[in-house]
Design a protein around this motif. Structure first.
Motif, PDB file in Angstrom:
ATOM      1  N   GLU A   9      32.716  47.183  42.058  1.00  0.00           N
ATOM      2  CA  GLU A   9      31.879  46.713  43.338  1.00  0.00           C
ATOM      3  C   GLU A   9      30.273  46.839  42.858  1.00  0.00           C
ATOM      4  OE1 GLU A   9      35.032  49.078  46.605  1.00  0.00           O
ATOM      5  OE2 GLU A   9      33.796  50.209  45.439  1.00  0.00           O
ATOM      6  N   ARG A  12      29.266  43.546  42.200  1.00  0.00           N
ATOM      7  CA  ARG A  12      29.411  42.589  43.395  1.00  0.00           C
ATOM      8  C   ARG A  12      27.855  42.955  44.158  1.00  0.00           C
ATOM      9  NH1 ARG A  12      34.566  43.777  44.690  1.00  0.00           N
ATOM     10  NH2 ARG A  12      34.137  44.354  46.678  1.00  0.00           N
ATOM     11  N   THR A  16      24.779  40.838  45.440  1.00  0.00           N
ATOM     12  CA  THR A  16      24.107  40.453  46.807  1.00  0.00           C
ATOM     13  C   THR A  16      22.810  40.936  46.679  1.00  0.00           C
ATOM     14  OG1 THR A  16      26.314  41.509  47.474  1.00  0.00           O
ATOM     15  CG2 THR A  16      24.405  41.467  48.989  1.00  0.00           C
ATOM     16  N   GLY A  52      27.294  31.374  50.799  1.00  0.00           N
ATOM     17  CA  GLY A  52      28.675  31.942  51.021  1.00  0.00           C
ATOM     18  C   GLY A  52      28.551  33.267  51.715  1.00  0.00           C
ATOM     19  N   ALA A  53      27.326  33.761  52.013  1.00  0.00           N
ATOM     20  CA  ALA A  53      27.032  35.146  52.488  1.00  0.00           C
ATOM     21  C   ALA A  53      27.406  35.335  54.076  1.00  0.00           C
ATOM     22  CB  ALA A  53      25.968  35.756  51.827  1.00  0.00           C
ATOM     23  N   SER A 104      25.488  40.449  53.481  1.00  0.00           N
ATOM     24  CA  SER A 104      26.859  40.835  52.948  1.00  0.00           C
ATOM     25  C   SER A 104      27.387  39.693  52.246  1.00  0.00           C
ATOM     26  CB  SER A 104      27.805  41.614  53.792  1.00  0.00           C
ATOM     27  OG  SER A 104      28.896  42.046  53.006  1.00  0.00           O
ATOM     28  N   LEU A 105      27.628  40.076  50.753  1.00  0.00           N
ATOM     29  CA  LEU A 105      28.221  38.809  49.847  1.00  0.00           C
ATOM     30  C   LEU A 105      29.467  39.603  49.152  1.00  0.00           C
ATOM     31  CD1 LEU A 105      28.114  36.068  48.503  1.00  0.00           C
ATOM     32  CD2 LEU A 105      26.557  37.181  46.884  1.00  0.00           C
ATOM     33  N   ASN A 106      30.725  38.890  49.186  1.00  0.00           N
ATOM     34  CA  ASN A 106      31.757  39.462  48.738  1.00  0.00           C
ATOM     35  C   ASN A 106      32.101  41.017  48.850  1.00  0.00           C
ATOM     36  OD1 ASN A 106      32.398  36.936  47.290  1.00  0.00           O
ATOM     37  ND2 ASN A 106      30.788  37.536  45.658  1.00  0.00           N
ATOM     38  N   GLY A 107      31.926  41.162  50.009  1.00  0.00           N
ATOM     39  CA  GLY A 107      32.154  42.744  50.869  1.00  0.00           C
ATOM     40  C   GLY A 107      31.327  43.731  50.594  1.00  0.00           C
ATOM     41  N   SER A 179      30.027  48.844  51.638  1.00  0.00           N
ATOM     42  CA  SER A 179      30.698  47.879  52.392  1.00  0.00           C
ATOM     43  C   SER A 179      30.175  47.603  53.515  1.00  0.00           C
ATOM     44  CB  SER A 179      32.229  48.125  52.349  1.00  0.00           C
ATOM     45  OG  SER A 179      32.175  49.497  53.139  1.00  0.00           O
TER      46      SER A 179
END
Length: 260
Positions: A9, A12, A16, A52-53, A104-107, A179
């Motif tokens: 996480e 990721r 972000t 894609g965010a 937020s990007l990929n959660g 998250s």
């Protein structure tokens, strides 16, 4: 809720944070005399969606706002400092503009803010304000690490702001992030060292010192969102998202783009 991220996480979160920083970097480079706040919002929207965010602001509807926010970035000018709702306003030479962006990007979310002066003018009062918030942010990050307390960060930030001659509002400050955009713990911009939650590796914090020239009182615009200084004085706000690591703190919201 206090959330501790796993190594996967955290990876990721780095992506972000870089995205948020690069969007802010790009927006700052486009801001010039005559730029409309609504254009800044549209540019932010396009970059967020192209990556894609997801915006953390469009559907944001906390109890203190007149929500949902409905825009992709906070734009605060001069006496506005927090939750600046973009409107039909062309920037003027010497305006002090704060851009605050959470994505937020990929959660995983990240949050950052920058204050800067538009055009060629460099009012000394505005330069001092911005420098104080940036110095306070660096001081807060410098004391963050495993085993430190939230109060250590608050005290470091508050010491710098107070030494610069500013009074400090404690209604709004930094926060946990992960998250979701806003989590515990709250990070006041002043406090007592050795108090509060003990920092652990995997914790993400958004630290955000902000000040106003001659007051610590805020008033809310008729739009229900924009917070301004009660006296009409100028304001500034600096923010980074950091990750607590095994040996200190890592700033996640540093731009990867080179200066134009």
């Amino acid at each position: 809720m206090i959330e501790i991220l796993t190594p996967a996480e955290l990876a990721r979160a780095r992506a972000t944070g870089a995205l948020v920083a690069d969007i802010l970097h790009t927006l700052k480079s486009r801001c010039e005399v005559g730029t409309n706040l609504l254009d800044i919002d549209r540019w932010a929207q396009a970059m967020i969606l192209a990556a894609g965010a997801q915006s953390c602001y469009v559907d944001y509807a906390p109890s203190f706002g007149r929500g949902p926010f409905g825009h992709y970035i906070c734009t605060a000018v001069n006496d506005a400092v927090l939750h600046g709702l973009p409107g039909d306003y062309p920037l003027a030479d010497g305006d002090l503009l704060t851009l605050d962006l959470a994505v937020s990007l990929n959660g995983i979310a990240a949050d950052s803010a920058i204050s800067f002066i538009v055009g060629e003018s460099r009012p000394a009062e505005s330069v001092a304000l911005i420098s104080a918030t940036e110095d306070a942010l660096r001081a807060g990050i410098a004391v963050a690490g495993p085993g430190a307390r939230i109060g250590d960060i608050s005290h470091a930030i508050g010491t710098v702001l107070s030494a610069a001659g500013y009074s400090i509002n404690l209604d709004f400050g930094g926060h946990g992030i992960g998250s979701t955009m806003h989590q515990d713990p709250h990070v006041s911009n002043d406090g007592r060292p050795g108090r509060g939650y003990t920092l652990r590796p995997g914790l993400l914090l958004a630290l955000e010192p902000w000040v106003m020239v001659d007051t610590n009182r805020l008033v809310t615009d008729a739009d229900g969102w924009t917070l301004r200084s009660a006296t009409g004085c100028r304001t500034a706000h600096s923010e980074h998202t950091i990750a607590i690591t095994e040996d200190g703190a890592e700033i996640l919201t540093l731009p990867t783009l080179t200066p134009a």
